[in-house]
Design an enzyme around this catalytic site. Structure first.
Site, short mmCIF file in Angstrom:
data_model
loop_
_atom_site.label_atom_id
_atom_site.label_comp_id
_atom_site.label_asym_id
_atom_site.label_seq_id
_atom_site.Cartn_x
_atom_site.Cartn_y
_atom_site.Cartn_z
N ASP A 85 0.83 -1.22 0.00
CA ASP A 85 0.00 0.00 0.00
C ASP A 85 0.85 1.26 0.00
O ASP A 85 1.98 1.27 0.48
CB ASP A 85 -0.91 0.00 1.24
CG ASP A 85 -0.10 0.01 2.53
OD1 ASP A 85 -0.34 0.88 3.38
OD2 ASP A 85 0.80 -0.85 2.65
N GLU A 86 0.29 2.32 -0.56
CA GLU A 86 0.84 3.68 -0.43
C GLU A 86 2.32 3.79 -0.78
O GLU A 86 3.07 4.48 -0.10
CB GLU A 86 0.57 4.20 1.00
CG GLU A 86 -0.92 4.30 1.31
CD GLU A 86 -1.20 4.80 2.72
OE1 GLU A 86 -2.17 5.56 2.87
OE2 GLU A 86 -0.45 4.44 3.64
N1 IFG Z 1 -3.73 3.94 5.43
C1 IFG Z 1 -2.51 3.14 5.57
C2 IFG Z 1 -2.24 2.57 6.95
C3 IFG Z 1 -2.70 3.48 8.09
C4 IFG Z 1 -4.16 3.86 7.84
C5 IFG Z 1 -4.72 4.61 9.05
C6 IFG Z 1 -3.72 1.22 4.60
C7 IFG Z 1 -3.66 -0.02 3.75
C8 IFG Z 1 -4.25 4.67 6.59
N2 IFG Z 1 -2.60 1.99 4.63
O1 IFG Z 1 -4.73 1.50 5.21
O2 IFG Z 1 -0.82 2.36 7.09
O3 IFG Z 1 -1.88 4.62 8.19
O4 IFG Z 1 -6.13 4.71 8.97
#
Ligand code: IFG
Length: 398
Positions: free
Chosen positions: A210-211
Site C-alpha cells: 500500500d501507499e
Molecule cells: N492507510 C494506511 C495505513 C494506516 C491507515 C490509518 C492502509 C492499507 C491509513 N494503509 O490502510 O498504514 O496509516 O487509517
C-alpha cells in the site's frame, strides 16, 4: 454437539458460551444454576476468512495484549488475525539473519516510545495460542512502501528517490520505498519471508503493497511480481493491499480491498479472491464520531450503526459472492498504545463485523442486532474488555 471439524465444534462452544446468562438462577437449589434455553441450533459461517488486523508497528503491543485480543476474537468466532508486523515507525519481528531489523528498527514507535518486538519464540507462542483457539495468524511485512524502519536498519535496501531513512515517530505515510532494482533487496526478502514462513503454519503471507507513493510505477509492478514469486517459493499464498492488482499477480493471490474498488474488480476478473475491508466501513481506527477519543477520521466517522449497516457481499458492485474470501476489520495503531485504548476502538464495532462475517445477509438487521449487542455487557465486563458506550445502544448494564 455434532461438527464436521474441531474448529466447527470450537465455534459451537462459543455459541454455547454466548447463551450462558449474565446472572445465575439460584432460587431453586443450594447451588447456582446457569440456565440456558434448550433447542436445536444448526449453524455455519458465511465466509471462511473472518479476520481482524492489529497494527503492532505504529505502536508495539505486548504478547499478553495480543493474546487478550485473540481471546475476544475467538469468543466472537473470528478465525484469522492479521498482524501488521512492519512499517515506517517500527519492525516488530526478529529475523535471525538480519538482526538489526529489530535491534535498530524495533527500538522506537509513533510518539517516541521504546517500541519493541517479538522474538521468534514469542511469535511462535502467539501462533500456537491463536491456533489453540482455531485462529490463523496472517503475518504482514509491508513493502515496498512503509519500509523506513527496515531501510534505517540496512541502508542498502533504500530507494534513492525516497526520503532518507531516519527514526520516524510521526504519522506520515507514503515517503519510503525499497529499491526494486537491487538484487540484494530480493535476497534480503528471501531470507525475511523464509524465516517468517517457517514459523507460520497458516497458508498466507501478506506483502502489504500500500501507499508506495515514491516508488516508480514500473518499479512497483516489478517488485510485486518478484516478491510474489518469493512468497510462492516459501509455499505461502500472497495477500496484498488492493494496489498490488496493478501487477500481474497469480490468480491464487488474494487482494485486500481497503481503498480502490477498481483494483478489487480487476483482480477478481483474473481469478483472485477478495478480502472486503473498506476503510470507510471497516477501519476500526476511524473515530466513532467527532467527540470520541482515539482514532483518525480521514475515511470518515464510523458510528456503531454505520459499521454494521452494510453488506460485504454487495459492497463491491459486480463482485460475485464466490470471489469474496471474507471480511477483515483492520485496527491501525497510530493513536493507540495499550489494551484499553485498543478495546475502546475495537469494541463494540468488532462484534458487528463478526456478525457480517458469519451470518447470511437476510439475518442482518440493525434493530434486532442492537438489542443483542446491548446484552453483551456482562461478557465484556467479565473479560474486562473496554468498549465505547455509544448512545446508539440501550446497554443492558446489570
Ligand atoms: N492507510 C494506511 C495505513 C494506516 C491507515 C490509518 C492502509 C492499507 C491509513 N494503509 O490502510 O498504514 O496509516 O487509517
Amino acid at each position: 454437539m455434532n461438527a464436521k471439524t474441531a474448529a466447527g465444534a470450537f465455534r459451537g462452544v462459543q455459541t454455547l458460551r454466548q447463551l450462558i446468562p449474565g446472572k445465575s438462577n439460584d432460587t431453586l437449589t443450594d447451588h447456582p444454576l446457569w440456565v440456558i434455553p434448550s433447542g436445536k441450533i444448526m449453524d455455519a459461517p458465511k465466509y471462511g476468512y473472518r479476520s481482524s488486523m492489529l497494527d503492532v508497528a505504529r505502536h508495539f503491543f505486548t504478547v499478553e495484549e495480543v493474546k487478550k485480543y485473540i481471546d475476544a476474537l475467538a469468543y466472537y468466532k473470528f478465525n484469522t488475525l492479521h498482524l501488521h508486523l512492519s512499517d515506517d515507525q517500527g519492525w516488530r519481528i526478529e529475523i535471525k539473519s538480519w538482526p538489526k531489523l529489530t535491534e535498530v528498527g524495533g527500538a522506537s514507535e509513533v510518539g517516541g516510545g521504546e517500541g519493541g518486538f517479538y522474538t521468534q519464540e514469542q511469535y511462535k507462542d502467539l501462533v500456537a495460542y491463536a491456533a489453540d483457539r482455531h485462529i490463523t495468524i496472517v503475518p504482514e511485512i509491508d513493502m515496498p512502501g512503509h519500509t523506513n524502519s527496515a531501510s534505517l536498519s540496512y541502508p542498502f535496501l533504500h530507494y534513492a528517490g525516497a526520503e532518507t531513512p531516519r527514526v520516524r515517530t510521526d504519522m506520515k505515510v507514503g515517503y519510503s520505498s525499497f529499491d526494486a532494482k537491487k538484487d540484494t533487496v530480493y535476497s534480503f526478502l528471501d531470507d525475511v519471508i523464509g524465516e517468517i514462513a517457517a514459523m507460520t503454519p497458516g497458508p498466507y503471507f501478506h506483502i502489504g503493497g500500500d501507499e508506495s507513493h515514491v516508488t516508480k510505477k514500473s518499479d512497483y509492478i516489478l517488485f510485486v511480481e518478484k516478491v510474489g514469486k518469493l512468497v510462492q517459493k516459501h509455499n505461502k499464498r500472497m495477500i496484498g493491499w488492493d494496489e498490488i492488482a496493478q501487477a500481474d499477480i497469480d490468480p491464487n493471490s488474494v487482494i485486500q480491498l481497503w481503498n480502490n474498488v477498481e483494483n478489487a474488480i480487476k483482480a477478481s476478473e483474473s481469478g483472485s479472491k477478495i478480502i472486503i475491508s473498506p476503510a470507510k466501513k471497516a477501519y476500526l481506527d476511524m473515530k466513532y464520531d467527532s467527540i470520541s477519543e482515539y482514532g483518525l477520521h480521514w475515511a470518515g466517522y464510523i458510528p456503531v450503526d454505520v459499521g454494521y449497516k452494510w453488506d460485504p457481499e454487495t459492497y463491491v458492485e459486480g463482485l460475485a459472492k464466490e470471489n469474496i474470501l471474507g471480511i477483515e476489520a483492520p485496527l491501525w495503531s497510530e493513536t493507540i498504545s495499550n489494551s484499553t485504548e485498543l478495546e475502546y476502538l475495537a469494541f463494540p464495532r468488532i462484534i458487528g463485523y463478526a456478525e457480517l462475517g458469519w451470518s447470511q445477509s437476510e439475518y442482518l438487521d440493525w434493530d434486532d442486532y442492537k438489542e443483542r449487542l446491548a446484552a453483551q455487557v456482562p461478557y465484556l465486563e467479565a473479560m474486562q474488555i473496554n468498549y465505547y458506550p455509544t448512545k446508539l445502544v440501550d446497554w443492558k448494564k446489570e
